[in-house]
Design a protein around this motif. Structure first.
Motif, short mmCIF file in Angstrom:
data_model
loop_
_atom_site.label_atom_id
_atom_site.label_comp_id
_atom_site.label_asym_id
_atom_site.label_seq_id
_atom_site.Cartn_x
_atom_site.Cartn_y
_atom_site.Cartn_z
N VAL A 119 1.69 2.56 -2.19
CA VAL A 119 0.47 2.17 -2.90
C VAL A 119 0.79 1.11 -3.96
O VAL A 119 0.07 0.11 -4.10
CB VAL A 119 -0.19 3.40 -3.55
CG1 VAL A 119 -1.37 2.98 -4.41
CG2 VAL A 119 -0.64 4.39 -2.48
N ALA A 274 -8.14 13.92 -4.31
CA ALA A 274 -7.66 12.87 -3.40
C ALA A 274 -8.35 12.97 -2.04
O ALA A 274 -8.68 11.95 -1.42
CB ALA A 274 -6.15 12.98 -3.23
N THR A 384 -2.06 6.60 0.56
CA THR A 384 -2.61 7.66 -0.29
C THR A 384 -3.10 8.84 0.51
O THR A 384 -2.84 10.00 0.15
CB THR A 384 -3.77 7.09 -1.14
OG1 THR A 384 -3.30 6.00 -1.92
CG2 THR A 384 -4.35 8.16 -2.05
#
Length: 509
Positions: A119, A274, A384
């Motif tokens: 990321v 998330a 992610t």
């Protein structure tokens, strides 16, 4: 693991599993699961999920309190000793299982670190693209304001000084003036494109990710390593049957339980948030990022080539039209100047002007390319929603397992060191009677009874044996304690004199 495509990037099944967690408020009413940290209802639902491990921790601590109180009250009355071998084997097995659970945490930390690095790399590439965009805009502006305008000014001076045909000279000057006007308009359009995209938001995001991971990565390893050391201390206590080490582990193990369940709360909230973000990222991105850019910029770059309106299309079309006009005017200037101006400087300036316009066209064409940002955005989201969230899930499983195992280990260790204490403080054996002669009054009285009998009178046929040095010493030491008893016995129970010469001689001796 099978991954499904979502918005152009892959999403792990673990992500979908966390997304379907129930989102309810304090009244147990269903809450929208769209990720939005500015929504109080969403934060309330997320806080309830985070509070569940905390509630379990409170119950665990209360259970330990009751257990230790019972141990303090009952351990003194329970005299029955138990065998330690089963407890030690059970402690050893659960210690190894706890170490295995912590090893899962090490693997999860590695996966999470790998995902966060991806990321960070993707956001850095997007930042490089934006900086490159800004550099190209500056380069185009420099070409237009410095090279092209400077060349036009030099041509304007040359045409005024060396013109042989007034009509041609007038037409050339008009073309130069029109080109200068087009350059000013083109420069303004290019600046508008630059203002629409260039921003320090990506730079701040990248710096934040780097700073957080710089401390999270080693800190997680340190906590997991410390918990493993506690397990090794317990194994050493089992091997040595050390009461001190068992008590020490009971204390640090209780702290480890608190740490584990706090980590469970943190990782659970992080995984659920998330998962919600990965399944529906656009609402939050538009809400948080759009204020920093012009309308439609974010939508254009995260949906590149998917029939999304280009927010720069108008500026690009106008810029390209201005470039076309400049190139067309430059061609006319060449046609008019070639028959009437034979100076090499004129044609050199015209060639430089054509080269600068061609380079400006290339820069403007590159500015409307969205594929680079789109590719890096999908890379960041995929890291992610696959590697990052899976690593965090492994950390969550490790924290849950370690919390349960440390709870069991504390209970077993407490039972073990209690019995170790009982075994070491067993009742001492009864004292055996000393074999040395005593110098107390009881020994003197017993010796007197043996000499005089139960009646207190000395037998007639008895005699005083010769005293050895040991007996004499004992007699001297006992005389001080029996100084009142001896005169009384001598005056009351003195036997009559004996006529036995042998006894007399023995007595005198």
């Amino acid at each position: 693991m099978n991954f499904s495509s979502h918005y152009g990037f892959k999403v792990s099944p673990v992500t979908r599993w966390f997304h379907i967690f129930p989102h309810v408020d304090i009244n147990f009413q269903q809450v929208n699961s769209t990720f939005d940290i500015t929504d109080n209802s969403y934060l309330e639902a997320l806080g309830i999920l985070v509070a569940i491990p905390g509630f379990w921790l409170i119950l665990t601590l209360l259970a330990f309190l009751i257990f230790f109180l019972c141990c303090c009250c009952c351990c003194g009355s329970n005299k029955k000793q138990k065998k330690l071998a089963p407890l030690k084997w059970t402690l050893g097995i659960f210690s190894v299982l706890c170490c295995g659970t912590l090893a899962v945490g090490f693997y999860g930390n590695f996966l999470a670190h790998e995902g966060i690095q991806k990321v960070e790399g993707a956001t850095q590439e997007m930042q490089v693209f934006v900086q490159g965009f800004h550099d190209r805009v500056n380069h185009t502006e420099f070409l237009l304001t410095q090279n092209v305008r400077k060349n036009l000014q030099q041509l304007n001076v040359t045409f005024k000084q060396a013109g042989s045909n007034a009509t041609v000279q007038s037409e050339l000057l008009e073309l130069i003036q029109a080109m200068s006007k087009n350059i000013s308009q083109l420069t303004k359009k290019v600046k508008d494109i630059d203002v629409a995209l260039v921003n320090d938001l990506l730079k701040s995001v990248n710096e934040t990710i780097h700073l957080v991971e710089l401390f999270r990565w080693p800190a997680t390893f340190a906590v997991l390593g410390l918990l493993v050391i506690f397990c090794f201390i317990l194994i050493g206590a089992i091997c040595r049957t050390s009461r001190c080490l068992l008590i020490f582990f009971s204390v640090v193990g209780l702290m480890s339980v608190v740490v584990c369940w706090v980590l469970v709360s943190f990782y659970l909230g992080l995984c659920v948030a998330a998962g919600d973000f990965c399944l529906q990222p656009e609402p939050y991105l538009h809400k948080e990022v759009d204020p920093f850019f012009n309308a439609g910029v974010v939508q254009y770059y995260i949906h590149c080539g998917q029939k999304v309106k280009n927010p720069f299309s108008k500026s690009f079309k106008e810029s390209m039209a201005k470039l076309d006009n400049l190139e067309r005017s430059l061609g006319e200037v060449k046609e008019l100047a070639e028959p009437h101006f034979s100076q090499p400087k004129v044609f050199q300036l015209l060639d430089q002007l054509a080269e600068s316009l061609s380079e400006s066209r290339t820069d403007v064409s590159v500015l409307q390319d969205c594929t680079s940002v789109y590719r890096q955005y999908n890379k960041a989201m995929e890291a992610t929603c696959t590697t990052g969230i899976e690593g965090t899930a492994f950390l969550l499983v490790s924290a849950v397992g370690s919390g349960f195992f440390f709870t069991i280990l504390i209970w077993l260790a407490s039972c073990t060191w209690i019995h170790v204490r009982k075994k070491q403080t067993a009742e001492p054996p009864e004292e055996e009677e000393t074999f040395l002669p005593q110098t107390s009054n009881s020994s003197t009285s017993r010796r007197t009874r043996d000499m005089y009998g139960h009646t207190g009178f000395r037998p007639r046929n008895s005699h005083t044996p010769p005293q050895t040095p040991l007996v004499a010493a004992l007699s001297v030491s006992s005389s001080s304690s029996n100084r009142e008893e001896q005169p009384f016995l001598a005056g009351r129970y003195t036997p009559p004199p004996s006529h036995d010469n042998h006894l007399m001689c023995a007595t005198k001796f």
